[in-house]
Design a protein around this motif. Sequence first.
Motif, PDB file in Angstrom:
ATOM      1  N   UNK A  51       0.829  -1.211   0.000  1.00 44.53           N
ATOM      2  CA  UNK A  51       0.000   0.000   0.000  1.00 44.53           C
ATOM      3  C   UNK A  51       0.860   1.256   0.000  1.00 44.53           C
ATOM      4  N   UNK A  52       1.997   1.208   0.710  1.00 41.66           N
ATOM      5  CA  UNK A  52       2.915   2.354   0.720  1.00 41.66           C
ATOM      6  C   UNK A  52       3.529   2.569  -0.666  1.00 41.66           C
ATOM      7  N   UNK A  53       3.899   1.468  -1.323  1.00 43.69           N
ATOM      8  CA  UNK A  53       4.474   1.576  -2.664  1.00 43.69           C
ATOM      9  C   UNK A  53       3.442   2.124  -3.659  1.00 43.69           C
ATOM     10  N   UNK A  54       2.194   1.652  -3.544  1.00 43.44           N
ATOM     11  CA  UNK A  54       1.128   2.164  -4.408  1.00 43.44           C
ATOM     12  C   UNK A  54       0.910   3.657  -4.167  1.00 43.44           C
ATOM     13  N   UNK A  55       0.955   4.047  -2.908  1.00 50.27           N
ATOM     14  CA  UNK A  55       0.773   5.457  -2.569  1.00 50.27           C
ATOM     15  C   UNK A  55       1.893   6.307  -3.155  1.00 50.27           C
ATOM     16  N   UNK A  56       3.140   5.846  -2.990  1.00 57.34           N
ATOM     17  CA  UNK A  56       4.287   6.596  -3.519  1.00 57.34           C
ATOM     18  C   UNK A  56       4.249   6.662  -5.041  1.00 57.34           C
ATOM     19  N   UNK A  57       3.855   5.550  -5.677  1.00 51.67           N
ATOM     20  CA  UNK A  57       3.750   5.533  -7.138  1.00 51.67           C
ATOM     21  C   UNK A  57       2.664   6.491  -7.614  1.00 51.67           C
ATOM     22  N   UNK A  58       1.529   6.486  -6.927  1.00 46.90           N
ATOM     23  CA  UNK A  58       0.436   7.399  -7.287  1.00 46.90           C
ATOM     24  C   UNK A  58       0.857   8.849  -7.102  1.00 46.90           C
ATOM     25  N   UNK A  59       1.580   9.116  -6.001  1.00 46.23           N
ATOM     26  CA  UNK A  59       2.060  10.470  -5.745  1.00 46.23           C
ATOM     27  C   UNK A  59       3.040  10.915  -6.822  1.00 46.23           C
ATOM     28  N   UNK A  60       3.935  10.004  -7.223  1.00 38.65           N
ATOM     29  CA  UNK A  60       4.917  10.324  -8.267  1.00 38.65           C
ATOM     30  C   UNK A  60       4.223  10.619  -9.595  1.00 38.65           C
ATOM     31  N   UNK A  61       3.232   9.789  -9.965  1.00 40.35           N
ATOM     32  CA  UNK A  61       2.509  10.002 -11.218  1.00 40.35           C
ATOM     33  C   UNK A  61       1.721  11.308 -11.186  1.00 40.35           C
ATOM     34  N   UNK A  62       1.151  11.615 -10.014  1.00 37.31           N
ATOM     35  CA  UNK A  62       0.407  12.861  -9.873  1.00 37.31           C
ATOM     36  C   UNK A  62       1.327  14.070 -10.057  1.00 37.31           C
ATOM     37  N   UNK A  63       2.489  14.033  -9.411  1.00 31.42           N
ATOM     38  CA  UNK A  63       3.432  15.144  -9.536  1.00 31.42           C
ATOM     39  C   UNK A  63       3.966  15.262 -10.958  1.00 31.42           C
ATOM     40  N   UNK A  64       4.220  14.117 -11.600  1.00 31.43           N
ATOM     41  CA  UNK A  64       4.704  14.135 -12.979  1.00 31.43           C
ATOM     42  C   UNK A  64       3.664  14.739 -13.919  1.00 31.43           C
ATOM     43  N   UNK A  65       2.386  14.500 -13.615  1.00 32.19           N
ATOM     44  CA  UNK A  65       1.316  15.033 -14.450  1.00 32.19           C
ATOM     45  C   UNK A  65       1.097  16.520 -14.197  1.00 32.19           C
ATOM     46  N   UNK A  66       1.166  16.939 -12.929  1.00 32.54           N
ATOM     47  CA  UNK A  66       0.861  18.319 -12.558  1.00 32.54           C
ATOM     48  C   UNK A  66       2.046  19.252 -12.800  1.00 32.54           C
ATOM     49  N   UNK A  67       3.258  18.730 -12.772  1.00 31.42           N
ATOM     50  CA  UNK A  67       4.467  19.555 -12.861  1.00 31.42           C
ATOM     51  C   UNK A  67       4.479  20.485 -14.081  1.00 31.42           C
ATOM     52  N   UNK A  68       4.171  20.006 -15.302  1.00 30.14           N
ATOM     53  CA  UNK A  68       4.176  20.933 -16.451  1.00 30.14           C
ATOM     54  C   UNK A  68       3.196  22.096 -16.288  1.00 30.14           C
ATOM     55  N   UNK A  69       2.024  21.835 -15.696  1.00 30.32           N
ATOM     56  CA  UNK A  69       1.043  22.902 -15.499  1.00 30.32           C
ATOM     57  C   UNK A  69       1.549  23.936 -14.493  1.00 30.32           C
ATOM     58  N   UNK A  70       2.222  23.455 -13.448  1.00 34.71           N
ATOM     59  CA  UNK A  70       2.784  24.376 -12.447  1.00 34.71           C
ATOM     60  C   UNK A  70       3.844  25.266 -13.096  1.00 34.71           C
ATOM     61  N   UNK A  71       4.690  24.681 -13.937  1.00 40.21           N
ATOM     62  CA  UNK A  71       5.740  25.458 -14.615  1.00 40.21           C
ATOM     63  C   UNK A  71       5.117  26.513 -15.527  1.00 40.21           C
ATOM     64  N   UNK A  72       4.048  26.142 -16.234  1.00 43.40           N
ATOM     65  CA  UNK A  72       3.377  27.106 -17.118  1.00 43.40           C
ATOM     66  C   UNK A  72       2.821  28.273 -16.311  1.00 43.40           C
ATOM     67  N   UNK A  73       2.159  27.971 -15.195  1.00 47.88           N
ATOM     68  CA  UNK A  73       1.552  29.023 -14.371  1.00 47.88           C
ATOM     69  C   UNK A  73       2.630  29.923 -13.775  1.00 47.88           C
ATOM     70  N   UNK A  74       3.720  29.330 -13.273  1.00 45.81           N
ATOM     71  CA  UNK A  74       4.803  30.121 -12.676  1.00 45.81           C
ATOM     72  C   UNK A  74       5.403  31.074 -13.698  1.00 45.81           C
ATOM     73  N   UNK A  75       5.691  30.537 -14.893  1.00 47.31           N
ATOM     74  CA  UNK A  75       6.361  31.359 -15.911  1.00 47.31           C
ATOM     75  C   UNK A  75       5.420  32.362 -16.580  1.00 47.31           C
ATOM     76  N   UNK A  76       4.123  32.196 -16.398  1.00 50.77           N
ATOM     77  CA  UNK A  76       3.185  33.155 -16.988  1.00 50.77           C
ATOM     78  C   UNK A  76       3.235  34.508 -16.289  1.00 50.77           C
ATOM     79  N   UNK A  77       3.844  34.564 -15.110  1.00 52.18           N
ATOM     80  CA  UNK A  77       3.963  35.823 -14.371  1.00 52.18           C
ATOM     81  C   UNK A  77       5.328  36.483 -14.564  1.00 52.18           C
ATOM     82  N   UNK A  78       6.216  35.882 -15.371  1.00 50.78           N
ATOM     83  CA  UNK A  78       7.574  36.411 -15.556  1.00 50.78           C
ATOM     84  C   UNK A  78       7.699  37.124 -16.888  1.00 50.78           C
ATOM     85  N   UNK A  79       8.743  37.948 -16.985  1.00 49.87           N
ATOM     86  CA  UNK A  79       9.082  38.506 -18.293  1.00 49.87           C
ATOM     87  C   UNK A  79       9.905  37.483 -19.059  1.00 49.87           C
ATOM     88  N   UNK A  80      10.142  37.749 -20.329  1.00 49.41           N
ATOM     89  CA  UNK A  80      10.784  36.771 -21.200  1.00 49.41           C
ATOM     90  C   UNK A  80      12.196  36.428 -20.737  1.00 49.41           C
TER      91      UNK A  80
END
Length: 274
Positions: free
Chosen positions: A8-37
């Motif tokens: 169950x711990x391994x499943x939880x860690x795997x799910x957490x890793x997949x979630x972060x891998x999926x969300x990470x590009x969106x976070x980068x887009x949002x962060x960089x949308x507030x910066x200059x070029x």
Amino acid sequence: MKSKKIKSLLYYLLSLFLFLAFVFPFIIIIINSFKDNLSVVRNPLALPEVFSFSNYIQAFNAMNFISALKNSLIVTIGSSLLIIVFSSMLAYFLVRWKWKVNRFIFLLLVMSMIIPFQSLMIPFVSIYGRLGLLDSKYVLMFYYLGFGLSLATFIYHGFIKNIPFELEEAAIIDGASRLQVFWKVIFPILKPITSTVLILDVLWIWNDFLLPSLVLVSAEERTIPLSTFSFFGTYTNNYGLAMAGLVLAIIPIIIFFLILQKHIVRGVVEGAIK
């Protein structure tokens, strides 16, 4: 017990890793949308020193966002409805009418799904350009119907085969025509699979860049993906504005899923069960 806890711990860690891998590009887009070029180029992973909405204001104006949003909504909603109506009716016809030619038609539809669109690009533009069938969002809806019909018909076909014919016989005995039988008896039963087809088509059409880039030439007819691409030039790329434009492009589709979330989840679950 220990092995179950470890699993169950391994499943939880795997799910957490997949979630972060999926969300990470969106976070980068949002962060960089507030910066200059320059800040984006220097360190795209760093947080902005000042959270400014100037990029969003500039991107909104540069994209002509209201016009692009209207075009995207017209194309996405119109194309999805056309695909659902025509593919469901075609699938019903292919299933219930046991003609030999219907098997051949269904086989052609399935075979057409393996043909990559890139192989059709050049003759597509050449032929329809000569016929004057380019640079119109309504013509683009017709093309989406053609390219999306085969997959949707294939999905509906498998679902309709499992619907008992006795339901239709009862309606026919009561005096219903074939069209009435389809719209009042069969189509309501297709609601779960219609939700699935709607999800696939909305995501595909809303985010599609290649086909609109070939069809829509004038700036007034551009959809949101085409307007977002205007921030990338031959010699300069404005990443800050592009990221803000991408966030603006994502917001409508997120609102769509939030509004229809219950219906979409229920439809997918019911379709999976049946």
